[in-house]
Design a protein around this motif. Structure first.
Motif, PDB file in Angstrom:
ATOM      1  N   LYS A 150      -3.051   5.470   6.076  1.00  0.00           N
ATOM      2  CA  LYS A 150      -2.229   6.430   6.802  1.00  0.00           C
ATOM      3  C   LYS A 150      -3.047   7.539   7.448  1.00  0.00           C
ATOM      4  CE  LYS A 150       1.951   5.718   4.045  1.00  0.00           C
ATOM      5  NZ  LYS A 150       2.788   5.285   5.200  1.00  0.00           N
ATOM      6  N   GLY A 151      -4.379   7.388   7.416  1.00  0.00           N
ATOM      7  CA  GLY A 151      -5.235   8.363   8.082  1.00  0.00           C
ATOM      8  C   GLY A 151      -5.685   9.512   7.223  1.00  0.00           C
ATOM      9  N   VAL A 152      -5.465   9.419   5.886  1.00  0.00           N
ATOM     10  CA  VAL A 152      -5.853  10.488   4.968  1.00  0.00           C
ATOM     11  C   VAL A 152      -6.978   9.982   4.076  1.00  0.00           C
ATOM     12  CG1 VAL A 152      -5.104  12.041   3.126  1.00  0.00           C
ATOM     13  CG2 VAL A 152      -3.542  11.467   4.993  1.00  0.00           C
ATOM     14  N   LEU A 153      -8.114  10.654   4.112  1.00  0.00           N
ATOM     15  CA  LEU A 153      -9.285  10.234   3.343  1.00  0.00           C
ATOM     16  C   LEU A 153      -9.430  11.070   2.082  1.00  0.00           C
ATOM     17  CD1 LEU A 153     -12.005   8.595   3.147  1.00  0.00           C
ATOM     18  CD2 LEU A 153     -13.081  10.563   4.285  1.00  0.00           C
ATOM     19  N   TYR A 154      -9.454  10.380   0.937  1.00  0.00           N
ATOM     20  CA  TYR A 154      -9.894  11.000  -0.317  1.00  0.00           C
ATOM     21  C   TYR A 154     -11.064  10.147  -0.782  1.00  0.00           C
ATOM     22  CZ  TYR A 154      -9.840  13.083  -4.975  1.00  0.00           C
ATOM     23  OH  TYR A 154     -10.189  13.742  -6.137  1.00  0.00           O
ATOM     24  N   ALA A 155     -12.256  10.552  -0.399  1.00  0.00           N
ATOM     25  CA  ALA A 155     -13.451   9.724  -0.592  1.00  0.00           C
ATOM     26  C   ALA A 155     -13.923   9.811  -2.036  1.00  0.00           C
ATOM     27  CB  ALA A 155     -14.559  10.177   0.360  1.00  0.00           C
TER      28      ALA A 155
END
Length: 400
Positions: A33-38
């Motif tokens: 969905k375009g949200v990065l939690y790396a």
């Protein structure tokens, strides 16, 4: 796709653990969905914080080398929303803050997020968190250190570094426009259990119902359980390595069993400490209102509620501590029995494999090979034959 970097820098005991758990658990779906939690492991952002601030942490800092730059590189390369979250970032110095912000790409994309809870609830929670990190300081001593105007003790220096809301935001948000500084307030006791997550999710731009909280929570101990864990730390600190303490005491005993134990008094502040924390917290609210940050929630959430009944953990009845200790012993005994069963089962598997190996070694074909190998050590003809056999066998195995 609009690029945003949301840097959540604390404070401890404000729902940070459950927020990080949601982000980590759903990281693949969020990325779609375009949200990065790396994060390739649950403590990835914690290690990045240790690396950025060069903090010693019971040996874990040895795993942290380069963690911040690896995280920052992933954030720089992401075109959508990136989230970085750990509560110990709040302790960063101005130099460390400047390094962090400079490494995250375009400064106009950076947002600072800070979650805060009223000080009257934060102080007891921090003492319990100290206990879960092997500390042995009595509650009265802890309170005295926090109220010392010099803040000379280690415990006071750490507490105020991560909990003094105006100061933390002064360090992290000095170069950030006020509309990109987001103060998420923890709702007062009795609020909807999903309200805090809804506040975070709205800021992150995700559906709070789709990415719902799981079972993980940062546990709260009752008064007798706190007293018992403090005494247990005194017995274990010189004999139990950190990795065993984290597994058996913090996770198994505290988080999974003793937290929320029914019938126990909840930890609160004595009257004088309550007045001190309440007055200080109200002064913070006034200061924050003047700064004009984007408040997610209500600044009144940071105004302490009425005082709660106080039971002193430094002088709690021995009977109550003993009951908590018996429950703890039952948990540990059950775990020891489980590990013993695993050990017995493993021994059975090993004995079965050894028996099969003995049978194999007893076969005539295997004994003939052993004799051939032994003869090749002294007989050139046998050595040449063994070499030819192994070479031929290698070719055949490759052809198949």
């Amino acid at each position: 796709m609009t690029r945003r970097v949301l840097l959540h820098v604390g404070a401890p005991k404000t729902g940070t653990s459950f927020v990080q758990d949601i982000l980590f658990t759903h990281r693949d779906a969020l990325r779609a969905k375009g949200v990065l939690y790396a994060a390739d492991r649950h403590d990835a952002h914690f290690l990045a914080a240790l690396d950025l601030m060069e903090l010693p942490w019971g040996g874990l800092e040895r795993e942290a080398g380069g963690a911040w730059e690896r995280l920052a590189a992933q954030v720089r390369g992401w075109p959508g929303t990136s989230i970085i979250s750990h509560e110990i970032f709040g302790a960063a110095s101005r130099v460390q803050v400047a390094r962090a912000l400079a490494s995250l790409g375009d400064p106009s994309d950076i947002h600072i997020v800070f979650s805060a809870r009223d000080l009257v609830r934060q102080v007891p929670a921090e003492w319990q968190e100290n206990l879960k990190h092997r500390r042995t300081k009595r509650y009265g001593t802890f309170l005295a250190h926090l109220r010392d105007e010099q803040r000379s003790s280690e415990v006071a220096q750490w507490f105020w570094a991560v909990q003094e809301v105006p100061d933390v935001l002064g360090r992290w948000a000095r170069s950030i426009p006020r509309d990109r500084v987001h103060l998420v307030t923890v709702p007062p006791a009795g609020s909807s259990p999903t309200l805090l997550w809804e506040r975070f999710a709205g800021l992150f731009g995700i559906d709070p119902a789709e990415f719902a909280p799981g079972a993980r929570a940062n546990a709260s101990l009752g008064v007798p359980e706190s007293a018992m864990v403090r005494r247990l730390n005194e017995r274990l600190n010189d004999v139990l390595p950190n990795h065993h303490y984290r597994h058996f005491v913090r996770e198994l005993l505290v988080h999974n069993n003793l937290s929320g134990r029914p019938g126990s008094a909840r930890l609160a502040l004595p009257d004088e400490a309550y007045r001190w924390a309440s007055d200080l917290g109200r002064s913070w609210v006034s200061e924050l209102a003047l700064r004009g940050y984007d408040v997610i929630g209500d600044l009144d959430d940071l105004v302490p509620g009425p005082p709660q009944p106080f039971t002193d953990p430094d002088s709690v009845e021995e009977r109550e501590v003993a009951e908590a200790a018996v429950d703890a012993l039952a948990v540990m005994t059950h775990e020891a029995a489980r590990l013993r069963d695993v050990e017995v089962e493993l021994h059975g598997v090993i004995e079965d494999l050894m028996g099969q190996l003995d049978k194999f070694h007893g076969r005539p074909s295997h004994k003939a090979k052993e004799r051939a190998v032994a003869l090749s050590r002294t007989n050139p003809v046998a050595r040449g034959g063994l070499f030819a056999y192994r070479r031929l066998r290698g070719r055949n195995s490759r052809s198949t």
